[in-house]
Design a protein around this motif. Sequence first.
Motif: not given
Length: 460
Positions: A345-350, A355-356, A358-365
């Motif tokens: 559970e500790v690993l899952a929480e980290f 993931k939240n 660092l976010g997700t990849r988005v296109p850059c201008e």
Amino acid sequence: MERRFRHWDNLNNFHLHTAGRILIVWNPDVARVELVDMTTQVVHCKVTCMVTHRLCYVSFVYKLFTPVTRRPLWQSLMDFGTGLTSPWLCLGDFNVVLKPTEKSGGNVLTPYLLNDIQDCFRHSGLEDLPSTGFHYTWTNQTVWSKLDRALVNQSWRDEFEGSSAQFLPFGAVSDHTPIIVKLGGTEPPASRPFRFFNMWTQHDDFQHEVREVWSSNHRGSRQWAVCKNLKALKHPLKRLNRREFGHISERVKQAGGELEEIQQAYHNDPHNPQLCGEMLAKVERFRFLAKAEKSFFYQKAKLHYLRDTDRTTKFFHGIAKRNAKRNNIVSLRKEDGSVTTSRDEVLAEFEIFYKNFLGTRVPCEPVDPHIIATGPVLGEEDRASLIQPVTDVEIREALFDIADDKAPGPDGYTTLFFKAAWSTVGPLLTEAALEFFRSGELLKQWDNTVLVFIPKSAQA
């Protein structure tokens, strides 16, 4: 108490103080508690588990209120800890903080109030157990302080790995937090990733093991070939470690004993050439193992500023073990507010948090070249020098400029490995680097990194 703890035994020091200060209660079917010494502020006991027959010493503390009246207690702890080689736990209300950061509100702390407790813990070799729960353990709703502690010596840390203290909420009965000391988790030890130890490079078989693996001819990407070889080399290196370096401190101790025996025999028969040859071999063996042990503990303790001192001591062994304990996260508060001690559970929480975070990849201008052109730019000659081909010499120089003891990457190999085995691994590693500069593509395995949680230093 007799109704609540029927058939339990108890011990107290009420006859030494009118206020009645320390009461110890235990189940005789679980533990045997023997009184060692008693004062108005501390009760020293020897505790033996009736199931496992493991023993330890426990000091229960309830200190007086002024620096002068507390001094007999400091002296009692230092006297009790001197020469004690068994596990020792010291816990209770010390009525003073250890450092200014352990108090919020109230009068300013002075060195006069802190020197005695700091000197006592330093002299006794006592350190706080890893803990969870409340940081401040006493409050009058205006001042908050950490007055209660659970401290242990090095023998306790060796014997009860994974032990920790939990400081519970205050409740309605006392203005102090209760303390629960846990001797260790029930989960099996987590598997440890591969880690290269620099002492392996000192063995004659090291180069042979590297050449054996590196003789494989992998087709395709040079970057992939390097990854494949490094992975294949881990098993032979682990085998070398078990065969030649396992339990290195015990090997040094044994080699030292054998050296003393042969030196004594040679002293009694100084004209025996066979004994002379055996003694020289024993000396060489002892020096090799002692040097390897020193390298091992400096790498684990990370005390680089002391790497050129004469020898490793109990101090360095303790530092290395303390660092290993600090890498363990005992518990974690989950997003829903509950506390978990489960490793999964500790690993899952980290994983969820980062993931939240660092976010997700988005296109850059894309970069607007007209904006860049309006500012200072390099001349033709400087631009040409930046894009000229990278040479083999530059790759080697870049690697050899990195310190030997820098932290390794996800594959576990230190810089010293590549330096020590450069004659074997250098050509393929250079080809892999040049492959990247030609193609502009980096293998996924080379692009991995490690997120490290660094405990905040008290001096930071």
